[in-house]
Design a protein around this motif. Structure first.
Motif, mmCIF file in Angstrom:
data_model
loop_
_atom_site.group_PDB
_atom_site.id
_atom_site.type_symbol
_atom_site.label_atom_id
_atom_site.label_comp_id
_atom_site.label_asym_id
_atom_site.label_seq_id
_atom_site.Cartn_x
_atom_site.Cartn_y
_atom_site.Cartn_z
ATOM 1 N N GLY A 2 -25.192 46.254 -7.741
ATOM 2 C CA GLY A 2 -24.592 47.351 -6.994
ATOM 3 C C GLY A 2 -24.190 48.520 -7.861
ATOM 4 N N VAL A 3 -23.513 48.234 -8.975
ATOM 5 C CA VAL A 3 -23.037 49.317 -9.842
ATOM 6 C C VAL A 3 -24.201 50.019 -10.526
ATOM 7 C CG1 VAL A 3 -21.669 49.850 -11.894
ATOM 8 C CG2 VAL A 3 -20.784 48.252 -10.187
ATOM 9 N N SER A 4 -25.155 49.241 -11.037
ATOM 10 C CA SER A 4 -26.298 49.850 -11.720
ATOM 11 C C SER A 4 -27.089 50.751 -10.780
ATOM 12 C CB SER A 4 -27.219 48.762 -12.293
ATOM 13 O OG SER A 4 -26.552 47.995 -13.265
ATOM 14 N N LEU A 5 -27.282 50.308 -9.537
ATOM 15 C CA LEU A 5 -28.043 51.125 -8.597
ATOM 16 C C LEU A 5 -27.277 52.384 -8.216
ATOM 17 C CD1 LEU A 5 -30.620 51.385 -6.829
ATOM 18 C CD2 LEU A 5 -29.182 50.558 -4.964
ATOM 19 N N ALA A 6 -25.987 52.233 -7.917
ATOM 20 C CA ALA A 6 -25.188 53.410 -7.562
ATOM 21 C C ALA A 6 -25.213 54.440 -8.683
ATOM 22 C CB ALA A 6 -23.753 52.991 -7.248
ATOM 23 N N ALA A 7 -25.070 53.981 -9.916
ATOM 24 C CA ALA A 7 -25.095 54.898 -11.057
ATOM 25 C C ALA A 7 -26.458 55.553 -11.194
ATOM 26 C CB ALA A 7 -24.733 54.139 -12.335
ATOM 27 N N ARG A 8 -27.513 54.792 -10.956
ATOM 28 C CA ARG A 8 -28.856 55.360 -11.057
ATOM 29 C C ARG A 8 -29.090 56.410 -9.977
ATOM 30 N NH1 ARG A 8 -32.281 56.976 -14.624
ATOM 31 N NH2 ARG A 8 -34.372 57.247 -13.760
ATOM 32 N N LEU A 9 -28.636 56.126 -8.768
ATOM 33 C CA LEU A 9 -28.792 57.090 -7.680
ATOM 34 C C LEU A 9 -28.092 58.406 -8.003
ATOM 35 C CD1 LEU A 9 -28.268 54.718 -4.621
ATOM 36 C CD2 LEU A 9 -30.384 55.942 -5.175
ATOM 37 N N LEU A 10 -26.883 58.315 -8.523
ATOM 38 C CA LEU A 10 -26.155 59.530 -8.893
ATOM 39 C C LEU A 10 -26.862 60.265 -10.026
ATOM 40 C CD1 LEU A 10 -22.567 58.048 -8.704
ATOM 41 C CD2 LEU A 10 -23.451 59.875 -7.242
ATOM 42 N N ARG A 11 -27.419 59.523 -10.951
ATOM 43 C CA ARG A 11 -28.087 60.140 -12.098
ATOM 44 C C ARG A 11 -29.346 60.898 -11.682
ATOM 45 N NH1 ARG A 11 -27.679 59.869 -17.592
ATOM 46 N NH2 ARG A 11 -25.845 58.546 -17.375
ATOM 47 N N VAL A 12 -30.017 60.407 -10.603
ATOM 48 C CA VAL A 12 -31.254 61.077 -10.180
ATOM 49 C C VAL A 12 -31.012 62.087 -9.066
ATOM 50 C CG1 VAL A 12 -32.705 59.156 -10.908
ATOM 51 C CG2 VAL A 12 -31.873 59.225 -8.549
#
Length: 402
Positions: free
Chosen positions: A15-25
């Motif tokens: 969950g955290v890794s995906l949320a961070a990736r979404l914000l980064r892109v």
């Protein structure tokens, strides 16, 4: 009622890794639904159980890992209303979503093995897979110098199930170092035809287990335990009752979250080693999109991806799923996840091998420069010391790491 562009359920690795990736892109409005509980880098639990790490090294507060710019909804999800595109929380409130990503992980099913819960309460049975017990595993190993001991690998799907070999090999290495291994009768119960069901590493693992004198029960599971009678019943081609067992290090089976049953898979699995009745979320294993609920996605342990769950698998899943959410909105073809996953196994206190494979079980090496399925000290150093740094400093911040 609050609404968010993307709602992620779960604040673990997925969950955290995906949320961070979404914000980064470029995503502007991402929310994570999760109660306030300690965040664990779970792969280090096996090193805690092997006397090579402490709980403080793998534990962070949830607040410290929530990505900057992400809304944290400090509650538990209890239902998904796909028609309304809403997630129901434990207090009865609802949160609307544009896209929903389910990453709540799985939960241990102690009741699936009669006697296991009681044996764990008594401290006779332990597992590194539960953070409350991992330190006690090493204490138990240090306290043993003779007798019979049983280790088990769980049936799939299970969170990093194959890594349950780490406490076994680390324990045997400790007993050998102390000169008491010959006085211990060590058994391994595995659900696979080989040690891991992966021919490209099984021969090497079999040879090491043979050198250590470990008896291997293949294609078998722990059917029941009785800590009062000190027995472990093994179900397999040759059903066996192991008696006079001094310690049983049994990893429990796992299942999907009960509240997600309406979104869970039914029917046959795409891989024979994965239980289709596990309650995992019914997604297309290549795109991670739910098969029937629009704009619902899942990754990690909770998703029916027809591969063995692992932290290494999440790196590919996060990259593909973050891209697919954007592609679906643009009407572009979705990317495909090939089921790549990885099982790191220590063969002793200073050497480790990596089993990399796809959802068919075929070897899928990430480099052709060196064979990572050969035990190496450098791999142990990377897994034990470098990997945790990459996890907290890069992966949880949405950065892609090879």
């Amino acid at each position: 009622m609050a609404r968010h562009d993307v709602v992620v359920v779960g604040a673990g690795n997925a969950g955290v890794s995906l949320a961070a990736r979404l914000l980064r892109v470029g995503a502007k409005d991402v929310a994570i639904v999760s109660p306030d509980r300690p965040h664990l880098f779970r792969p280090l639990l096996n090193y805690v159980a092997g006397g090579q790490a402490t709980m403080s090294e793998l534990t962070r507060s949830t607040a410290s890992v929530i990505p900057a710019g992400c809304t944290w909804i400090r509650d538990s999800a209890v239902a998904v209303h796909t028609d309304e595109r809403e997630v129901e929380l434990s207090d009865g409130a609802r949160v609307g979503y544009g896209d929903l990503v389910l990453a709540p992980g799985m939960e241990e099913d102690l009741d699936a093995v009669p006697g296991l819960a009681e044996a764990m309460t008594a401290g006779w049975s332990l597992t590194a897979h539960l953070e409350s017990q991992a330190p006690a595993v090493w204490d138990a190993v240090q306290g043993m110098s003779r007798g019979r001991v049983v280790f088990s690998l769980p049936p799939e799907p299970s969170p990093c199930g194959g890594t349950a070999l780490k406490p076994l090999f680390l324990a045997c290495d400790e007993w050998r170092r102390r000169g008491v291994l010959g006085d211990l009768d060590v058994h391994l119960v595995t659900p696979f035809t080989g040690v891991l069901g992966l021919p490209f590493v099984d021969d090497r693992l079999e040879a090491q287990l043979g050198e250590l004198g470990v008896s291997v029960h293949r294609e078998s599971t722990v059917a029941s335990v009785d800590h009062r009678q000190r027995t472990v019943t093994v179900d397999g081609p040759t059903p066996t009752v192991l008696d006079e067992v001094d310690r049983a290090f049994v990893v429990p089976p796992y299942r999907g979250r009960g509240w997600l049953e309406p979104l869970a898979r039914e029917g046959a699995s795409g891989q024979i080693d994965v239980d289709p009745a596990s309650g995992q979320i019914d997604v297309d294993p290549e795109t991670m999109a739910h098969r029937s609920a629009p704009r619902v996605w899942s990754l990690g342990d909770a998703a029916a991806l027809d591969t063995r769950p692992s932290g290494g698998a999440l790196r590919r899943q996060v990259e593909v799923l973050a891209d697919n959410i954007a592609r679906s909105r643009l009407g572009r073809p979705l990317r495909r996840y090939d089921g790549y996953t990885i099982v790191p196994v220590t063969l002793d206190r200073r050497r480790l091998l990596l089993a990399e494979f796809d959802r068919t079980g075929a070897q899928a090496p990430t480099t052709c420069l060196v064979d990572l399925s050969v035990p190496r000290r450098a791999l142990w150093l990377f897994d034990r010391y470098v990997e945790p740094l990459l996890y907290f400093r890069a992966l949880l911040r949405g950065r892609l790491v090879p």
